[in-house]
Scaffold this motif. Structure first.
Motif, PDB file in Angstrom:
ATOM      1  N   THR A  94      14.335  50.503 -13.038  1.00 61.33           N
ATOM      2  CA  THR A  94      14.880  49.831 -11.856  1.00 61.33           C
ATOM      3  C   THR A  94      15.436  48.462 -12.231  1.00 61.33           C
ATOM      4  O   THR A  94      16.479  48.033 -11.719  1.00 61.33           O
ATOM      5  N   SER A 117      19.299  46.341  -1.780  1.00 61.31           N
ATOM      6  CA  SER A 117      19.191  47.757  -1.396  1.00 61.31           C
ATOM      7  C   SER A 117      20.459  48.550  -1.734  1.00 61.31           C
ATOM      8  O   SER A 117      20.471  49.780  -1.629  1.00 61.31           O
ATOM      9  N   LYS A 118      21.535  47.861  -2.140  1.00 57.45           N
ATOM     10  CA  LYS A 118      22.763  48.548  -2.554  1.00 57.45           C
ATOM     11  C   LYS A 118      22.636  49.149  -3.946  1.00 57.45           C
ATOM     12  O   LYS A 118      23.470  49.965  -4.364  1.00 57.45           O
ATOM     13  N   ARG A 120      21.321  51.597  -6.582  1.00 57.71           N
ATOM     14  CA  ARG A 120      20.927  53.006  -6.468  1.00 57.71           C
ATOM     15  C   ARG A 120      19.421  53.158  -6.726  1.00 57.71           C
ATOM     16  O   ARG A 120      18.883  52.641  -7.697  1.00 57.71           O
ATOM     17  N   GLY A 121      18.754  53.863  -5.807  1.00 62.56           N
ATOM     18  CA  GLY A 121      17.317  54.124  -5.961  1.00 62.56           C
ATOM     19  C   GLY A 121      16.426  53.110  -5.272  1.00 62.56           C
ATOM     20  O   GLY A 121      15.199  53.260  -5.276  1.00 62.56           O
ATOM     21  N   ILE A 122      16.999  52.051  -4.681  1.00 63.99           N
ATOM     22  CA  ILE A 122      16.183  51.028  -4.010  1.00 63.99           C
ATOM     23  C   ILE A 122      16.480  51.082  -2.507  1.00 63.99           C
ATOM     24  O   ILE A 122      17.603  50.801  -2.075  1.00 63.99           O
ATOM     25  N   SER A 123      15.461  51.456  -1.736  1.00 62.60           N
ATOM     26  CA  SER A 123      15.609  51.485  -0.283  1.00 62.60           C
ATOM     27  C   SER A 123      15.507  50.064   0.253  1.00 62.60           C
ATOM     28  O   SER A 123      15.061  49.143  -0.442  1.00 62.60           O
ATOM     29  N   LEU A 124      15.883  49.902   1.515  1.00 62.22           N
ATOM     30  CA  LEU A 124      15.780  48.580   2.136  1.00 62.22           C
ATOM     31  C   LEU A 124      14.323  48.124   2.207  1.00 62.22           C
ATOM     32  O   LEU A 124      14.032  46.934   2.003  1.00 62.22           O
ATOM     33  N   ARG A 125      13.400  49.078   2.473  1.00 64.74           N
ATOM     34  CA  ARG A 125      11.979  48.704   2.527  1.00 64.74           C
ATOM     35  C   ARG A 125      11.495  48.212   1.174  1.00 64.74           C
ATOM     36  O   ARG A 125      10.839  47.167   1.079  1.00 64.74           O
ATOM     37  N   ARG A 126      11.844  48.931   0.108  1.00 71.72           N
ATOM     38  CA  ARG A 126      11.428  48.514  -1.237  1.00 71.72           C
ATOM     39  C   ARG A 126      12.096  47.199  -1.621  1.00 71.72           C
ATOM     40  O   ARG A 126      11.472  46.334  -2.240  1.00 71.72           O
ATOM     41  N   ALA A 127      13.352  47.043  -1.254  1.00 69.20           N
ATOM     42  CA  ALA A 127      14.070  45.802  -1.563  1.00 69.20           C
ATOM     43  C   ALA A 127      13.395  44.613  -0.888  1.00 69.20           C
ATOM     44  O   ALA A 127      13.265  43.527  -1.483  1.00 69.20           O
ATOM     45  N   THR A 128      12.946  44.820   0.348  1.00 69.26           N
ATOM     46  CA  THR A 128      12.246  43.751   1.076  1.00 69.26           C
ATOM     47  C   THR A 128      10.928  43.407   0.393  1.00 69.26           C
ATOM     48  O   THR A 128      10.588  42.225   0.232  1.00 69.26           O
TER      49      THR A 128
END
Length: 739
Positions: A94, A117-118, A120-128
């Motif tokens: 990642t 979150s843009k 690839r593979g990182i959702s907005l929740r994980r990005a937060t």
């Protein structure tokens, strides 16, 4: 010395202590760096201050005193930093994806979940989640840097951050004096220095209030006072703060008035002067007074023929009690609170055994306790029954970061009688916890020597309870335990009566070495412990305890401990050691716990069972069994076979114990005692010498001059302790309650 570079590899890290071992790249060289660090990861830029040391096992290492971390600026460093595992759930794959998209701006993008979150593979929740954790780590590192720039050690800086977290800089800038109450290891002097660095005015209300609290706390810790007369408090605060304002006295008085108004401190009229007390001290003594009067008033009544019960005890024991001993037993049966006091050899233990025998035959549940592990162990050996420390009897536990007792005013001890030995040592805090946990109707028997030194902790509990005249007191004066050729007990009583002890060196257990200077006293003491007495007594030198009135000077404990450590436990390749301040601790060293640590965990093997508990207490003596230099821990086995693991950072709680002060020896007994009696000690009092002599069971040697002994014997003045317990007991009886 300073090194600048990049973290190559984190070899080891303890999240509990912050102890870290890492490899650091400095240009083309790699160095191993050891120290207490905030969370750190590979790829970070790092600057460390400290020095190189070479260890037999681990070789050459750089021991860091200060650490400054900053984010990496190059792409490869950023990639390793993000992929190091420092941010939960963010691994190398990642991290590479983030860096491929954002390049050198990757760390800046960690703050913007929508942008992150843009990838690839990182959702907005994980990005937060990634962003929140990254921000927390950066704030922590910034806070640590801020604190280090104020001259705070990395170890202490981590302690502060764990309490205040993201608010660290705001709180410290606003009022650094709050550190004194909130952070273990920060005193007024440290907070005052930090305040100076931050430009806080010398006549700031924060500073004056902190000075008042500091003076009251110092009065409690150094003098045992539970309050100070108001005029003495003002003088001490003025001397401490040296205010620059036009009316410093008025500024102090105004602050004291405000503190009384807001309940931070308490004012009480003793009739002689206006007393100022910390709220905690006042409430503690108030609680003791209320509880004792309740226990005395609500004594459970039961009929028993004391003479007949004593007779049965005498038949089993094979001796006859003196009439005043019988009277003491009767008083214990008839009263809710009973005090038994007497010097060595006057039969205090015999009375405890008789009371224990009587109550157990009546089917009463009896608890035996003492203030220290050594005293509890002696009580167990003397009575044949289990005795516990007060803290262990109350079942000290630690929950949610706070020490608490299982048995308290809500859950009372399931016993009918509590007997406390060595009561002269018990301070107000321990005694308050105990009396609150005793059931209404239960009996409390307090046994101690009123002529011993007062407790190390605040208060004058035994003296006040005897002096208030509200509780029955049995005075034991007849000496029973002595042999014709023993002089320890007779000499102790001579000292206590203001007479010179017999020092003709004709007895087998009491000797005197006439020495004039402190240097001669020190040399003689070391010779006695290392050569002469082990042969005479057939004991190991470590079993001989040196007692001194003072800490500093040629014949003080600091100097004697260094010499005795080098003589009895010298440095060698087989023994690991570490330095704490000006002292060295080594495997095999005899050490003493210097303060109560209610959080210290321990294990104890009893038969085939391993018990676990918490709490190591002021005055406990043990031996350093092993030192682990890699993780900066050491293990101490105490005299009662409790085994505790300490971090290096906790070593300030301990001191070498080949020589200890007479005050710290209270409640302990040793087979052999050498008293190094330096004439330069200011407070040469009778009860100090009396306490030292009564610590010995088999042998006493005094090294000093007869003139010094004579001055101490004549001086019956004891250090004044200010306490309100007598006043508050009178208030409780009369129904008067001051606030």
């Amino acid at each position: 010395m300073e090194l600048r570079g990049e973290v190559k590899t984190v070899i080891f890290r303890s999240e509990d202590t912050g102890y870290t071992v890492l490899d650091m790249r400095v240009e083309t060289s790699i160095f191993t760096v050891v120290g207490i660090f905030p969370p750190v990861s590979e790829g970070q830029n790092i600057r460390v201050e400290g020095k190189f040391q070479t260890k037999t096992v681990y070789g050459r290492q750089f021991f860091a005193d200060k650490i400054y971390l900053s984010a990496p600026s190059k792409v490869e460093g950023i990639k390793r930093f993000l992929g190091s595992g420092l941010i939960h759930g963010l691994g190398p794959v990642t991290a590479e994806a983030i860096v491929d998209r954002f390049g050198v701006k990757s760390l800046e993008m960690m703050k913007y979940p929508m942008e992150l979150s843009k990838v690839r593979g990182i959702s907005l929740r994980r990005a937060t989640e990634f962003g929140m954790e990254y921000t927390k780590i950066m704030r922590m590192q910034d806070s640590i840097v801020f604190l280090q720039e104020l001259g705070i050690s990395i170890n202490l800086a981590l302690k502060i951050y764990r309490v205040y977290e993201d608010k660290t800089e705001d709180f410290v800038r606003k009022n650094p004096y709050m550190l004194v109450d909130d952070i273990d290891g920060v005193g007024f002097a440290t907070a005052d220095r930090i305040a100076g660095e931050l430009g806080i005015a010398k006549d700031s209300d924060y500073r004056i209030s902190a000075g008042v609290i500091h003076v009251l706390k110092e009065g409690a810790s150094r003098g045992g006072h539970t309050y100070l007369p108001e005029n003495e408090l003002f003088t001490a605060v003025f001397d401490l703060l040296r205010l620059d304002s036009d009316n410093p006295d008025e500024r102090i008085k105004d602050n004291v008035e405000d503190m009384v108004l807001f309940g931070d401190i308490v004012r009480y009229d003793t009739g002689e002067h206006s007393a100022i007390a910390l709220k905690s001290n006042f409430r503690t003594e108030e609680s003791i007074a209320r509880r004792l009067i309740t226990l005395q008033a609500r004594t459970a009544d039961f009929r028993v023929d004391v003479k007949d019960a004593v007779k049965r005890f005498e038949e089993e024991a094979g001796f006859t009690l003196h009439p005043n001993q019988v009277e003491a037993v009767r008083e214990a049966v008839e009263n809710g609170v009973q005090i038994v006091t007497g010097g060595p050899g006057t039969g205090k233990t015999t009375i405890v055994k008789c009371i224990l025998h009587l109550f157990k035959n009546l089917g009463q549940r009896v608890a035996l306790c003492a203030p220290t592990g050594r005293a509890a162990k002696r009580l167990s050996e003397a009575t044949g029954e289990e005795a516990k420390t007060i803290h262990r009897l109350l079942d000290l536990d630690y929950k949610d970061g706070q020490g608490c007792f299982t048995y308290n005013d809500q859950t009372r001890l399931p016993v009918d009688v509590v007997i406390v030995d060595e009561m002269s040592m018990v301070d107000e805090y321990a005694f308050n916890a105990l009396v609150k946990a005793i059931n209404n109707g239960a009996r409390l028997v307090l046994v101690g020597d009123k002529d011993q030194l007062a407790s190390v902790g605040a208060g004058n509990v035994l003296g006040d309870l005897i002096g208030c005249g509200r509780f029955p007191v049995s005075y034991l004066t007849q000496i029973y335990r002595q042999s014709e050729d023993s002089h320890i007990i007779p000499n102790a009583h001579k000292i206590n009566n203001g007479e010179m002890p017999t020092m003709d060196n004709r007895s087998r257990d009491f000797f005197f070495e006439e020495k004039g200077s402190a240097e001669e006293i020190a040399r003689t003491t070391i010779d006695l412990v290392t050569k002469r007495l082990p042969n005479y007594l057939n004991v190991r030198p470590e079993e001989i305890q040196v007692l001194c009135p003072m800490k500093r000077g040629a014949a003080g404990i600091y100097n004697l401990n260094r010499y005795l450590q080098n003589a009895l436990n010298p440095a060698s390749k087989e023994k690991k050691e570490f330095r704490c301040g000006e002292f060295v601790f080594r495997e095999g060293d005899k050490v003493m716990q210097m303060q109560n640590n209610y959080q210290q965990e321990w294990t104890q093997t009893v038969g085939f069972r391993v018990e676990r508990g918490m709490g190591v207490y002021n005055g406990d003596i043990g031996v350093i069994e092993s030192i682990n230099m890699q993780i900066m821990q050491f293990i101490v086995r105490f005299d009662d076979d409790k085994v505790a693991i300490y971090q290096y950072a906790d070593a300030e709680q301990l001191a070498l114990a080949y020589a200890v002060t007479i005050h710290k020896s209270q409640g302990s007994e040793f087979d052999a005692v050498v008293i190094a009696l330096d004439a330069n000690y200011m407070l040469q009092s009778r009860n100090l010498l009396y306490t030292a002599v009564t610590r010995a069971k088999k042998l006493v040697v005094i090294a000093g001059s007869k003139a010094t002994v004579g001055r101490m014997v004549k001086n019956n003045e004891t250090a004044k302790r200010y306490s309100l317990l007598v006043n508050l007991i009178d208030d409780e009886v009369s129904g008067k309650h001051q606030r």
